[in-house]
Design a protein around this motif. Structure first.
Motif, PDB file in Angstrom:
ATOM      1  N   PHE A 173      -0.209  -3.086  16.780  1.00 39.87           N
ATOM      2  CA  PHE A 173       0.223  -2.854  15.406  1.00 39.87           C
ATOM      3  C   PHE A 173      -0.862  -2.192  14.568  1.00 39.87           C
ATOM      4  CE2 PHE A 173       3.544  -5.785  16.705  1.00 39.87           C
ATOM      5  CZ  PHE A 173       4.649  -5.218  16.101  1.00 39.87           C
ATOM      6  N   ILE A 174      -2.125  -2.396  14.946  1.00 42.38           N
ATOM      7  CA  ILE A 174      -3.199  -1.670  14.258  1.00 42.38           C
ATOM      8  C   ILE A 174      -2.977  -0.176  14.421  1.00 42.38           C
ATOM      9  CG2 ILE A 174      -5.668  -1.100  14.311  1.00 42.38           C
ATOM     10  CD1 ILE A 174      -6.171  -4.042  15.057  1.00 42.38           C
ATOM     11  N   LYS A 175      -2.658   0.235  15.644  1.00 43.98           N
ATOM     12  CA  LYS A 175      -2.435   1.657  15.918  1.00 43.98           C
ATOM     13  C   LYS A 175      -1.231   2.178  15.129  1.00 43.98           C
ATOM     14  CE  LYS A 175      -2.045   4.948  19.728  1.00 43.98           C
ATOM     15  NZ  LYS A 175      -2.004   5.125  21.200  1.00 43.98           N
ATOM     16  N   ILE A 176      -0.154   1.367  15.062  1.00 50.61           N
ATOM     17  CA  ILE A 176       1.047   1.775  14.321  1.00 50.61           C
ATOM     18  C   ILE A 176       0.711   1.968  12.844  1.00 50.61           C
ATOM     19  CG2 ILE A 176       3.306   0.984  13.494  1.00 50.61           C
ATOM     20  CD1 ILE A 176       3.682  -0.371  16.243  1.00 50.61           C
ATOM     21  N   LYS A 210      -0.543   5.184   8.091  1.00 54.38           N
ATOM     22  CA  LYS A 210      -1.506   5.472   7.023  1.00 54.38           C
ATOM     23  C   LYS A 210      -1.837   6.964   6.990  1.00 54.38           C
ATOM     24  CE  LYS A 210      -6.261   4.307   5.633  1.00 54.38           C
ATOM     25  NZ  LYS A 210      -7.444   3.482   5.959  1.00 54.38           N
ATOM     26  N   ASP A 211      -2.057   7.542   8.174  1.00 52.27           N
ATOM     27  CA  ASP A 211      -2.351   8.980   8.256  1.00 52.27           C
ATOM     28  C   ASP A 211      -1.195   9.814   7.706  1.00 52.27           C
ATOM     29  OD1 ASP A 211      -4.825   8.473   9.339  1.00 52.27           O
ATOM     30  OD2 ASP A 211      -4.183   8.769  11.415  1.00 52.27           O
ATOM     31  N   LYS A 212       0.047   9.401   8.031  1.00 52.02           N
ATOM     32  CA  LYS A 212       1.218  10.130   7.539  1.00 52.02           C
ATOM     33  C   LYS A 212       1.308  10.070   6.014  1.00 52.02           C
ATOM     34  CE  LYS A 212       4.127   9.228  11.622  1.00 52.02           C
ATOM     35  NZ  LYS A 212       5.320   8.497  12.097  1.00 52.02           N
ATOM     36  N   GLY A 261       0.806  -1.208   0.000  1.00 47.38           N
ATOM     37  CA  GLY A 261       0.000   0.000   0.000  1.00 47.38           C
ATOM     38  C   GLY A 261       0.842   1.261   0.000  1.00 47.38           C
ATOM     39  N   GLU A 262       1.911   1.261   0.793  1.00 50.51           N
ATOM     40  CA  GLU A 262       2.800   2.430   0.835  1.00 50.51           C
ATOM     41  C   GLU A 262       3.422   2.689  -0.538  1.00 50.51           C
ATOM     42  OE1 GLU A 262       6.945   3.977   2.947  1.00 50.51           O
ATOM     43  OE2 GLU A 262       5.889   2.259   3.801  1.00 50.51           O
ATOM     44  N   ASN A 263       3.895   1.636  -1.185  1.00 45.78           N
ATOM     45  CA  ASN A 263       4.499   1.798  -2.513  1.00 45.78           C
ATOM     46  C   ASN A 263       3.487   2.361  -3.516  1.00 45.78           C
ATOM     47  OD1 ASN A 263       7.160   0.830  -2.004  1.00 45.78           O
ATOM     48  ND2 ASN A 263       6.416  -1.266  -2.044  1.00 45.78           N
ATOM     49  N   LEU A 294      -1.151   9.645   3.863  1.00 53.74           N
ATOM     50  CA  LEU A 294      -2.214  10.414   3.255  1.00 53.74           C
ATOM     51  C   LEU A 294      -1.973  11.918   3.427  1.00 53.74           C
ATOM     52  CD1 LEU A 294      -5.312   8.243   4.216  1.00 53.74           C
ATOM     53  CD2 LEU A 294      -4.079   8.317   2.051  1.00 53.74           C
ATOM     54  N   HIS A 295      -1.304  12.265   4.518  1.00 58.70           N
ATOM     55  CA  HIS A 295      -0.986  13.665   4.763  1.00 58.70           C
ATOM     56  C   HIS A 295       0.011  14.175   3.717  1.00 58.70           C
ATOM     57  CE1 HIS A 295      -0.553  17.377   7.027  1.00 58.70           C
ATOM     58  NE2 HIS A 295       0.760  17.243   6.972  1.00 58.70           N
ATOM     59  N   GLN A 296       0.882  13.256   3.252  1.00 63.56           N
ATOM     60  CA  GLN A 296       1.880  13.632   2.249  1.00 63.56           C
ATOM     61  C   GLN A 296       1.264  13.696   0.853  1.00 63.56           C
ATOM     62  OE1 GLN A 296       4.909  10.623   2.625  1.00 63.56           O
ATOM     63  NE2 GLN A 296       5.438  11.190   4.719  1.00 63.56           N
ATOM     64  N   TRP A 297       0.082  13.142   0.699  1.00 61.00           N
ATOM     65  CA  TRP A 297      -0.536  13.032  -0.628  1.00 61.00           C
ATOM     66  C   TRP A 297      -0.833  14.401  -1.235  1.00 61.00           C
ATOM     67  CZ3 TRP A 297      -1.369   9.466  -4.230  1.00 61.00           C
ATOM     68  CH2 TRP A 297      -2.321   9.723  -5.228  1.00 61.00           C
TER      69      TRP A 297
END
Length: 296
Positions: free
Chosen positions: A281-284, A289-291, A250-252, A293-296
């Motif tokens: 790990f869900i929280k991590i 994921k938020d980071k 997903g990150e890629n 999307l913030h960069q998007w």
């Protein structure tokens, strides 16, 4: 109870309690005091048979099985130590691993090549994570390989796993190009083996290599290893690192501006962790994921 000094009562009791995710307060309730249970686990004192049996009933562990695991006979004892170290490694609890190493490195039971190699391997890992000393950690890891393979060629499965640890420490030290080279070498060695006893070792290579490639912006190549790793997990019916491989995919994809497709993979990663009830790990992953999307 006579001759309890021939058993690892304390370490084994604590191991089962932590495996069942019970606190000292929860396990001791209705059986003994918290102080007494703490004393048993530290092996300062021993429980009588009735108390031990009551504790094991709460842990849903058979008494005979407990004593088999806790036995100090060389085979049972060494296997129990290896299991403990591997479990603490999964929890990133390197302090506990170091405590075990401090006790066992000079133990005659662990002087065979295979067992001494295992301890020195993990001594190297602890050297890195506890002391942040990459050079000394690498010396220990290569020393471990040299115990069984001085020429450092035609690696067996254990040696490849140690080589993978070397690659991981390079990655953790932001030496990504070195890590990529070593991960690929480890993967080549895995491919040359006629059979693999523990597929998780190969999955670790796929994931570590994918991570390192993402760090140097090689997103397309990273995707190849992510998807190969996912297929390997599915083929071997393993959930091990599957959520991490989905996340890396997903990150890629997001960094390749394929946002919707990337979000699908991040959600798959979170779903697997929800099934495993792995809230940590869900929280991590949700934070990462938020980071992204913030960069998007």
């Amino acid at each position: 109870m006579n001759s309890l000094n021939t058993y690892l009562i304390g370490d084994t009791l604590r191991s089962f309690r932590e495996y069942k995710r019970l606190s000292i307060e929860e396990l001791s309730e209705g059986v003994c005091t918290e102080e007494e249970l703490s004393s048993f686990e530290k092996q300062v004192s021993y429980p009588d048979l009735e108390t031990l049996n009551s504790l094991l009933r709460k842990l849903n562990v058979d008494l005979a099985y407990f004593f088999n695991v806790a036995s100090k006979s060389s085979i049972n004892y060494s296997n129990a130590v290896i299991r403990l170290i591997n479990r603490y490694k999964r929890d990133w609890d390197y302090e506990r691993i170091q405590e075990i190493l401090d006790k066992e490195l000079c133990n005659p039971i662990f002087q065979t090549d295979h067992l001494r190699q295992f301890l020195i391997w993990h001594q190297g890992i602890c050297k890195f994570y506890l002391e942040k000393n990459l050079d000394e950690a690498l010396e220990l890891l290569y020393e471990a390989i040299d115990i069984t393979n001085k020429k450092r060629e035609d690696y067996n499965e254990r040696e490849i796993e140690i080589l993978t640890s070397i690659a991981i420490l390079h990655k953790e030290s932001n030496k990504f190009e070195e890590a990529i080279s070593i991960f690929k070498k480890a993967l080549d060695y895995f491919e040359s083996l006629p059979d693999i006893l523990d597929p998780r070792g190969k999955i670790r290579v796929y994931f570590g290599l994918a991570q390192a490639l993402t760090e140097v912006c090689q997103y397309e190549e990273s995707l190849i290893y992510c998807k190969t790793g996912i297929e390997y997990c599915i083929t071997h019916e393993l959930i091990y690192l599957l959520s991490s491989l989905y996340y890396q995919t997903g990150e890629n994809l997001i960094k390749l501006f394929r946002k919707e497709e990337g979000l699908e993979y991040l959600d798959r990663a979170i779903y697997i962790l929800q099934v495993q009830e792995n809230k940590k790990f869900i929280k991590i992953i949700e934070n990462e994921k938020d980071k992204l999307l913030h960069q998007w």
